[in-house]
Structures are given as C-alpha cells and as structure tokens.
Motif scaffolding. Structure first.
Motif, PDB file in Angstrom:
ATOM      1  N   THR A 119      31.559  35.850  36.657  1.00 47.31           N
ATOM      2  CA  THR A 119      31.353  35.780  38.019  1.00 47.31           C
ATOM      3  C   THR A 119      30.074  34.873  38.205  1.00 47.31           C
ATOM      4  OG1 THR A 119      29.846  37.840  37.597  1.00 47.31           O
ATOM      5  CG2 THR A 119      32.269  38.152  38.304  1.00 47.31           C
ATOM      6  N   ILE A 174      42.177  35.946  39.107  1.00 47.75           N
ATOM      7  CA  ILE A 174      40.799  36.406  40.085  1.00 47.75           C
ATOM      8  C   ILE A 174      41.256  36.161  41.413  1.00 47.75           C
ATOM      9  CG2 ILE A 174      39.346  35.584  38.106  1.00 47.75           C
ATOM     10  CD1 ILE A 174      38.811  32.939  39.557  1.00 47.75           C
ATOM     11  N   LEU A 226      34.322  39.278  32.115  1.00 50.33           N
ATOM     12  CA  LEU A 226      34.837  39.269  33.292  1.00 50.33           C
ATOM     13  C   LEU A 226      33.529  39.212  34.262  1.00 50.33           C
ATOM     14  CD1 LEU A 226      38.322  41.206  33.775  1.00 50.33           C
ATOM     15  CD2 LEU A 226      37.782  38.541  33.935  1.00 50.33           C
ATOM     16  N   PHE A 250      34.145  35.291  42.677  1.00 49.42           N
ATOM     17  CA  PHE A 250      35.487  36.134  42.923  1.00 49.42           C
ATOM     18  C   PHE A 250      34.994  37.601  43.274  1.00 49.42           C
ATOM     19  CE2 PHE A 250      35.129  35.778  38.488  1.00 49.42           C
ATOM     20  CZ  PHE A 250      35.180  37.129  37.884  1.00 49.42           C
ATOM     21  N   ALA A 253      39.201  41.015  39.672  1.00 48.02           N
ATOM     22  CA  ALA A 253      40.096  40.481  38.783  1.00 48.02           C
ATOM     23  C   ALA A 253      40.752  41.360  37.988  1.00 48.02           C
ATOM     24  CB  ALA A 253      39.219  39.791  37.863  1.00 48.02           C
TER      25      ALA A 253
END
Length: 227
Positions: free
Chosen positions: A24, A129, A20, A29, A32
């Motif tokens: 980015t 997200i 995750l 975002f 998440a």
C-alpha cells in the motif's frame, strides 16, 4: 529491499498480510486478495490471504466465480496484470448480477489482478487489489507496477516459507511440501527440474506417482490417467 528483508524477520503465518500492507506504500488500494493453489482444468484455490476484506467475501465469491469475467483471461495470460475494465466495460459490468450481489456490497469497484503459474508444477498465485471508489481508476503505471512487483511478492513469500522450515530443522538441499493426498503445496524453484529429470513425463500439481506412493501409501494412478 524491505520486502526481501522481511522474508527473514516476519513469521510465515503473517508474511502475506504484511507484504500486502507494505504494498500500500507504493500503490493505493482499499482491499486485496492473495490466493494460492493450482490449475488443471480450472483454477483451484487452496489457501488465501485477505487485506481489508471479511471472510464472507470469499464465501460469497464461490457463488459467482464461474461467472467472473476476469478468470478466463487471467488463466490464458499468466504473468500479465489485467484490469477488470480491460475485459468488460464498467457500464456493462455494473449491470451484472455478480456486481450487484458481490462486487458492490464488498466495495470492489476497481480491480487489478495478476495470476502467476509454474508451467511444470501448475502451482499458482493470484494477487488482486481493489478500490472502492468507482471513479478512481487504476492508471497504466499502476498496472505496470503490479505486473513488475507480483513475481517479487510470490518469490519473497516462498523464501519466507522455506526459511521458516529451515528454522524448524527441516534442513536439506531441496524441499517439497504436499498435502496428505500428494497434491503439491510449496516447491523450491529447483525441485521441478529435479523431478522432471527423474520422471520426464511428469507435470504437477500431484507428486509423481512413485513418489506419491512412498509419501501417501495409496494408488494415485487414476488421477494421472485423467489429467
């Protein structure tokens, strides 16, 4: 390429969080959610990873999940990335109790969500997200990117998980991981086909009854009759 290289270099317990963070770099975002589980009559989450969200977010979500306007649409369109405002207008959503009690306090103003489910095992992954700015909408290109990348995130996480088992000495041509009561947790891609060849009527998320009895030593036929 870096995502798949990470399947061998990042430890299993850290992989989803690492993936995750890697994500980015390609789409902006603020936080998440990545959940794993299965679906029978409803979505059941058995494990999850959060990025820049406290555990309290998930605890609070339990109060609102049945009213989440995204859930039904995700369940009906596996593999499709859906923007919250494809389902309900921003103005309408901002008036809901879910927004006031859950989304706004946790900085969830914009949502892109994707659910992927294996039709045989019924195991699923859901990746969402979030953005905290109500005016920073996700673009069509970002939506298309998430629909493209989510299957790769899931496949990479699966490879990472089984790579860890092999390092621990769990060698074999196929691996199935289940809970103590015979519910599937992780399955290598070719295993579902092998199980269906042996038990043609079988569908997950529970192990086939004869196999489940060998693993768990209890009668589980009532589950299959009900589902």
């Amino acid at each position: 390429m870096e995502l798949y290289r990470g399947t061998r270099s990042v430890t299993g317990s850290d992989f989803r969080k690492w993936a995750l963070e890697l994500l980015t770099r390609f789409v902006r975002f603020d936080s998440a959610f990545w959940g794993m589980g299965y679906m029978i009559d409803e979505i059941v989450v058995t494990a999850f990873t959060l990025h820049n969200q406290p555990l309290e977010m998930m605890v609070n979500y339990e109060r609102w999940k049945e009213l989440d306007p995204l859930v039904e649409h995700l369940a009906c369109a596996p593999g499709t990335t859906i923007d919250m405002f494809d389902v309900i207008s921003q103005e309408e959503f901002s008036k809901t109790e879910m927004y006031k009690d859950h989304s706004k306090p946790f900085g969830i103003e914009q949502t892109l969500a994707t659910l992927a489910m294996d039709p045989v095992t019924r195991l699923l992954n859901a990746v969402s997200i979030y953005r905290s700015d109500p005016l920073q909408y996700f673009s069509p290109d970002e939506k298309a990117f998430m629909q493209f990348i989510t299957p790769h995130l899931i496949e990479a996480a699966t490879l990472n998980y089984f790579h860890g088992l092999l390092l621990e000495g769990e060698h074999g041509s196929s691996i199935v991981v289940s809970s103590h009561d015979g519910m599937l947790y992780q399955v290598e891609s070719e295993v579902a086909g092998l199980l269906q060849r042996e038990w043609p009527e079988w569908k997950g998320p529970a192990l086939p009854e004869p196999l489940r009895q060998k693993v768990c030593g209890e009668d589980f036929s009532s589950y299959q009759q009900c589902h």
